[in-house]
Design an enzyme around this catalytic site. Structure first.
Site, short mmCIF file in Angstrom:
data_model
loop_
_atom_site.label_atom_id
_atom_site.label_comp_id
_atom_site.label_asym_id
_atom_site.label_seq_id
_atom_site.Cartn_x
_atom_site.Cartn_y
_atom_site.Cartn_z
N CYS A 1 -13.98 -25.00 -115.14
CA CYS A 1 -14.20 -24.22 -113.92
C CYS A 1 -15.65 -23.76 -113.78
CB CYS A 1 -13.30 -22.99 -113.92
SG CYS A 1 -11.55 -23.36 -114.18
N HIS B 1 -21.89 -20.88 -108.55
CA HIS B 1 -21.35 -21.22 -107.23
C HIS B 1 -21.20 -19.99 -106.35
CE1 HIS B 1 -19.17 -23.08 -104.08
NE2 HIS B 1 -17.96 -23.05 -104.59
N CYS C 1 -17.02 -22.99 -99.05
CA CYS C 1 -18.03 -23.39 -100.03
C CYS C 1 -19.07 -24.37 -99.48
CB CYS C 1 -17.35 -24.03 -101.24
SG CYS C 1 -15.78 -23.26 -101.65
#
Ligand SMILES: [Zn+2]
Lengths: 388, 143
Positions: free
Chosen positions: A211, A337, A83
């Site tokens: 989340c 994301h 990430c």
């Protein structure tokens, strides 16, 4: 040795199920950065491509992406730290320019998470940790962060309500960011309403609302040597501090479960290099893959004392009008994301803020901005400090 | 000529194992004998759990096994409502980490302890466990 400046930033819209290939996705972020920098492709003398390869069908995507963007025959290569891939690529680009090897480097991060089926994706998620010693127990990313949340709650009295406040803030800004994947509002009531999806447990104590939103997306950051930045760009944003750290994969090797050592260490390095402290930061983008991750970032970066992150969000200090605005673009929670694109997108937000071009999300006259980008469950961490 | 035997004992570890061959394969035989074992470097006495076959502290590979005994303190835990492919039948299950002082152990909570029965700081012990699919792991139980 001169400074390194950011002369162009771009990102695609973050979406569910991008209707195109990975190279076409990468093109969107790259084009915007090139237009933003007002330069031509031939002005770029090296590129670094960043993604998490387990989501790509294409093997060694750097060559394919560089070719599609017209960055051939300049050197290109691939960087991966899950990430945090694109902020790691920024550190490498910084080093290449500092070493005098290159003058203008493009960092292109992308992720098409919908490239593989949800079943394949679930299978890959099962191998996201130490595959020998932890994955056989059935681990998942949310469960690891949930363990950090559990430990933080036990030690500091942090509650699910405190975490929900972070999600509500993210949604406040996701609604005004037209690049965000999640544009809907989120209210505190949703977390106590059993009929709302937000309150549904994923990995206790974390819920769906804790989340981040999965997305497809790309980002691009173009950096240049001081001399080239000044000649090519009216408003370069300078990289003043850049820190990076790593941590054990296996939880059994760690000594801290209420914060991320990589965030603390990368932050320490970046502050030291920039010659500033956390109090000097006017705006920050932190890695909020889960609400607890933002809470820990407040504390690990020194915006709040250890254990007092909940007071910072309760006082709305991390809202746009607060003392330290954090993730006022919606963050990973609402903006989305797309793993390899995330770091570059965070950098873009801070660059636009420092240039005063963030539109409705603009914070009043920031001079110093910080990006905190984490890879894996605190496995890798990068902190970058930028200024006008 | 006889075919060379492949020592792939590690494929027995966990609901789904992602590793078959490792120099720490004896861990599985110890587990079958009812023991959870870590390794200790014979040269510098560094202790490793999960076990390692090489010591990064003194660069020796001269290791001996030690047994994880007694109780450890529960540092944290989470109950999963969703699992990766292959773990669906185990759901919901709880992953956790125990602190034994000189090393930690990551694993699963025994099915007989409900989520609400857990509290950070409580003492639990690590015991070998046979899963419904015949695979082996270890779980944390009330002492
Ligand atoms: Zn040793």
């Amino acid at each position: 040795m001169g400074k390194v400046g950011i002369i162009g930033v771009g990102q695609s819209k973050f979406v569910r199920g991008f209707a195109g290939s990975i190279r076409e996705l990468a093109f969107e972020g790259f084009k915007e950065a090139l237009v933003d920098a007002k330069i031509q492709t031939k002005d770029i003398d090296a590129s670094i491509i960043a993604s998490a390869p387990e989501y790509d069908k294409q093997r060694s995507s750097a060559g394919v992406v560089a070719e599609y963007l017209g960055l051939i025959p300049q050197p290109t290569f691939y960087i991966e730290t899950v990430c945090s891939s694109s902020s790691t690529a920024l550190k490498v680009a910084y080093s290449m320019i500092k070493a005098g090897l290159h003058d203008v480097v493009a960092i292109v991060g992308f992720q098409k998470m919908s490239e593989i089926s949800s079943n394949e994706s679930q299978e890959r998620m099962g191998r996201g940790a130490d595959i020998q010693w932890e994955s056989p127990f059935g681990t998942m990313m949310p469960a690891y962060y949930a363990m950090y949340a559990q430990a933080h709650m036990a030690k500091y009295g942090t509650t699910g309500e405190d975490l929900a406040k972070i999600r509500v803030k993210a949604a406040t800004y996701g609604q005004i960011n037209d690049k965000a994947v999640y544009r809907k509002p989120v209210t505190m009531d949703m977390f106590t309403d059993p009929k709302s999806n937000m309150s549904s447990p994923v990995a206790k104590p974390l819920r769906v609302g804790d989340c981040c939103a999965n997305a497809d997306g790309s980002s691009c950051v173009i950096v240049a040597s001081e001399e080239r930045a000044k000649s090519l760009c009216d408003k370069p944003v300078w990289i003043l501090g850049i820190g990076a750290a790593s941590e054990t994969v296996n939880m059994a090797g760690r000594d801290l479960f209420t914060g991320l050592n990589v965030g603390i260490e990368a932050g320490r390095q970046a502050y030291k290099m920039a010659g500033i402290t956390s109090k000097d930061i006017d705006i920050a983008e932190v890695h909020d893959c889960f609400t607890i991750a933002e809470m820990m970032a407040y504390e690990n970066l020194g915006f709040a004392k250890t254990g007092e992150g909940k007071d910072l969000i309760a006082g709305k200090e991390t809202y746009k009008e607060g003392s330290i605005p954090v993730n006022v673009d919606g963050g990973l929670l609402s903006k989305g994301h797309p793993i390899g694109a995330t770091g570059g997108s965070q950098i873009r937000t801070i660059v636009l803020q420092l240039r005063g071009e963030a539109g409705e999300m603009q914070v009043k006259d920031p001079e110093l901005g910080l990006v905190h980008n984490i890879g894996g469950v605190g496995l890798y961490g990068n902190v970058t400090i930028m200024g006008r | 000529m006889a075919k060379k035997e492949v020592d792939d004992r590690f494929k027995k570890f966990g609901t789904v194992s992602f590793t078959a061959i490792t120099k720490t394969n004896d861990f599985i035989s110890h587990l079958e004998d009812g023991k959870i074992m870590g390794t200790k470097c014979k040269e510098c006495e560094a202790v490793y759990f999960p076990p390692r076959s090489d010591c990064f502290k003194c660069l020796n590979s001269n290791m001996e096994w030690f047994e994880v005994t007694g109780t450890g303190k529960l540092l944290s835990f989470s109950e999963l409502q969703y699992g990766p492919v292959g773990f669906e039948k185990d759901l919901p299950y709880i992953i956790a980490i125990l602190d034994y002082g000189f090393h930690k152990v990551f694993g699963r909570i025994s099915d007989d302890i409900p989520y609400d029965g857990l509290k950070v700081g409580m003492e639990l012990q690590t015991v070998p466990n046979t899963l419904s699919n015949g695979q082996l792991n270890y779980v944390f139980k009330q002492p």
